[in-house]
Scaffold this motif. Structure first.
Motif, short mmCIF file in Angstrom:
data_model
loop_
_atom_site.label_atom_id
_atom_site.label_comp_id
_atom_site.label_asym_id
_atom_site.label_seq_id
_atom_site.Cartn_x
_atom_site.Cartn_y
_atom_site.Cartn_z
N THR A 292 0.80 -1.23 0.00
CA THR A 292 0.00 0.00 0.00
C THR A 292 0.83 1.28 0.00
OG1 THR A 292 -0.13 -0.01 2.42
CG2 THR A 292 -1.87 -1.15 1.21
N GLU A 321 -3.38 3.30 -1.41
CA GLU A 321 -4.74 2.98 -0.99
C GLU A 321 -5.57 4.24 -0.76
OE1 GLU A 321 -6.60 -0.41 1.88
OE2 GLU A 321 -4.99 0.81 2.72
N ASN A 322 -4.96 5.25 -0.15
CA ASN A 322 -5.68 6.49 0.14
C ASN A 322 -5.39 7.60 -0.86
OD1 ASN A 322 -6.99 5.81 2.79
ND2 ASN A 322 -4.86 5.44 3.36
#
Length: 581
Positions: A292, A321-322
């Motif tokens: 990630t 991921e973000n």
């Protein structure tokens, strides 16, 4: 007189009163000697002396030559006595074998040979007389200095230059390290072994393999080249070039190298990695990544054991991921606690398909949220941000990845289109299936600049704004609501309307106030433009800060110098908050 004659006879000259005889070169002493007769009338003393001196000089030269030859022979004899020869200590039987070489001796059965500090065992061997060469076959074992052992099916040993070539099932043992290969050249003077057809190193910590290798035994270093692989239960390393210290377990990176440990993947082209502790120093094009996240910089210090690390120079941390990126020049991080701190030109970037937010602060920090997998991004001291539809500044900021909520603290100001919003605290929330929200808590103030250069203004204790398609659509005011807006009739401004109400709902159209609903006890007055004073055109607390608005992503690094407010002449009361501070 006889002794004198005997002396000259020994030197090849004979003398009597009537004749002088010159001895011809001697051959067989048993043969009859022939003499050349010289008439005494032809004899002169000078000729006699000349012959005597010439013969005497030849004798002296011959004597000197003989002495030099003796000395040289003695030196060669001493050298040959000092040079160690191969000693055959044991063999079941020995035979000459001219089929191999004229000077070959074949040794068979329980062969043991010694040369200097080298002891060799084998099933059979060829020894060559006059040399220190041995060709050993079958279960060959060489021990050197009681610390190093070499095993193979065949070893060609040259004692003159202390060199051994080993073939088939080769094993080189040194302390706790064992080298396995099929062919090995071993310089026993320099204590360096070399293979070029695949080799494997096994010690108490690691296993390493490569196509080519060079083992510097005295330095406890092994150089690996081509298709290098190193591994144990905690990591796997792949490289093209590598140096390994067999004592410390440290790997020195000298080419493109990838290391996979229990938590992350490391990449570098220079630096080192400690296979015992998981600590690493990555120097050239370094990167640390997992499923990630990814970290890049000019320099990365990493420790798998405690998860702590440091990065310097062009630091780039990305959360896939973000969809977040943090950049700067200095970063401290802790993988175990999932905390990262970036300073020195720190920038936070949040990207999406629609737009990208750029934010700068003196310090950026990411910490884990109470919800697993979520993070908090904190920015503090001189925070400024830019997005095409939204810009702002504040002293500090927190972003919650779980709820997509941003909180701005300490004199926050946000601009959107022609609107400026400020409050003691501003909270922005991004919704997926509903309008985005903007909460202005305590002393909320909205200023909207009109085309004419005039300003509509809204003020209240609590405000909630709703954004649709990146435009302010509606604002609800709750508590101490005040509005100051220009009334229109057929698009013509007819006056300035000032209304107060504890609850107000305002709708916008194309950035202008379209409909206002006063929901509780409104009090207002409409004044024509010509009768307005300067003070009547603004609400108390009006502060249009358009000169501080970031206009591009480069503007987030710009700080306006604001002159300090004059000190108050009022002395704080005893026990007040100011005095306590």
């Amino acid at each position: 007189m006889k002794s004198c004659c005997n002396f000259w006879k020994q030197k090849g000259l004979l003398f009597d009163k009537n004749n002088i005889h010159r001895k011809l070169p001697s051959g067989n002493n048993n043969k009859k000697l022939n003499f050349k007769r010289i008439n005494k009338n032809d004899f002169h003393l000078s000729a006699f002396l000349s012959n005597v001196f010439r013969k005497t000089g030849q004798f002296i030269f011959s004597f000197r030559f003989m002495m030099v030859t003796i000395l040289l022979f003695s030196s060669m004899l001493t050298f040959s006595q000092q040079k160690k020869r191969v000693d055959i200590e044991q063999a079941d039987f020995l035979e000459a074998d001219d089929n191999i070489a004229p000077n070959a001796q074949r040794l068979v059965g329980n062969v043991r040979i010694r040369h200097k500090d080298v002891l060799m065992w084998c099933d059979s061997a060829y020894n060559y007389t006059g040399t220190n060469r041995v060709d050993a076959f079958g279960n060959v074992h060489i021990n050197q200095g009681d610390t190093l052992d070499l095993y193979a099916r065949k070893i060609l040993y040259n004692g003159d230059n202390n060199f051994a070539s080993a073939y088939q099932d080769v094993r080189l043992l040194n302390k706790n390290t064992t080298l396995y290969t099929d062919t090995l050249d071993f310089d026993m003077s320099a204590n360096v072994g070399y293979y070029d057809n695949f080799g494997k190193i096994i010690d108490s910590t690691n296993t390493l393999t490569s196509i080519v290798g060079k083992y510097f035994i005295d330095e406890d270093l092994i150089h690996f080249y081509k298709d290098v692989v190193a591994y144990n239960d905690n990591y796997t390393l792949k490289s093209d070039t590598l140096v390994y210290n067999t004592t410390t377990g440290r790997v020195f990176i000298v080419g493109p190298t990838t290391i996979q440990d229990s938590a992350n993947t490391l990449y570098a082209e220079d630096g080192w990695y400690d296979t015992k502790t998981g600590e690493a120093e990555l120097l050239k094009n370094p990167a640390v990544s997992n499923e990630t996240q990814q970290l890049k910089a000019k320099y990365i210090k990493y420790n798998e054991d405690d998860g702590k690390g440091r990065a310097l120079g062009n630091v780039h941390i990305e959360d896939f991921e973000n969809q977040m990126i943090v950049t700067g020049n200095t970063a401290e991080y802790n993988d175990e606690k999932e905390i990262a701190t970036v300073t020195d030109s720190a920038v936070f970037i949040m990207y999406s398909e629609k737009d990208t937010l750029f934010l700068h602060a003196d310090t950026l920090r990411t910490v884990p949220d109470t919800v697993e997998g979520e993070k908090l991004v904190m920015a503090y001291y001189g925070t400024r941000f830019f997005r095409t539809d939204l810009q702002g500044l504040c002293d500090s900021l927190i972003y919650f990845t779980k709820d997509s909520v941003v909180q701005l603290f300490h004199n926050p100001v946000v601009w959107s289109d022609n609107h400026q919003m400020s409050a003691d605290l501003i909270e922005m929330k991004q919704n997926t299936d509903a309008p985005d929200e903007m909460h202005l808590r305590n002393n909320g103030f909205i200023i909207s600049k009109l085309d004419s250069g005039m300003f509509d203004q809204i003020k209240g204790k609590e405000m909630v704004g709703y954004v649709v398609n990146n435009e302010l659509n509606k604002i609800n005011v709750d508590g101490n609501g005040q509005t100051l807006y220009y009334a229109r009739q057929d698009e013509e401004i007819i006056g300035l309307n000032r209304v107060e109400s504890s609850k107000i709902s305002i709708h916008f159209n194309e950035g202008k106030i379209h409909i206002i609903s006063f929901l509780k006890a409104p009090v207002g007055v409409l004044k024509p433009l010509f009768s307005l004073t300067r003070e009547e055109k603004t609400l108390s607390g009006f502060d249009w800060k358009i000169d501080q608005r970031p206009l591009s992503k480069q503007d987030i690094f710009w700080h306006k110098t604001v002159p300090p407010e004059p000190e108050s002449s009022v002395e704080p009361e005893a026990g007040s908050e100011l005095q306590n501070k």
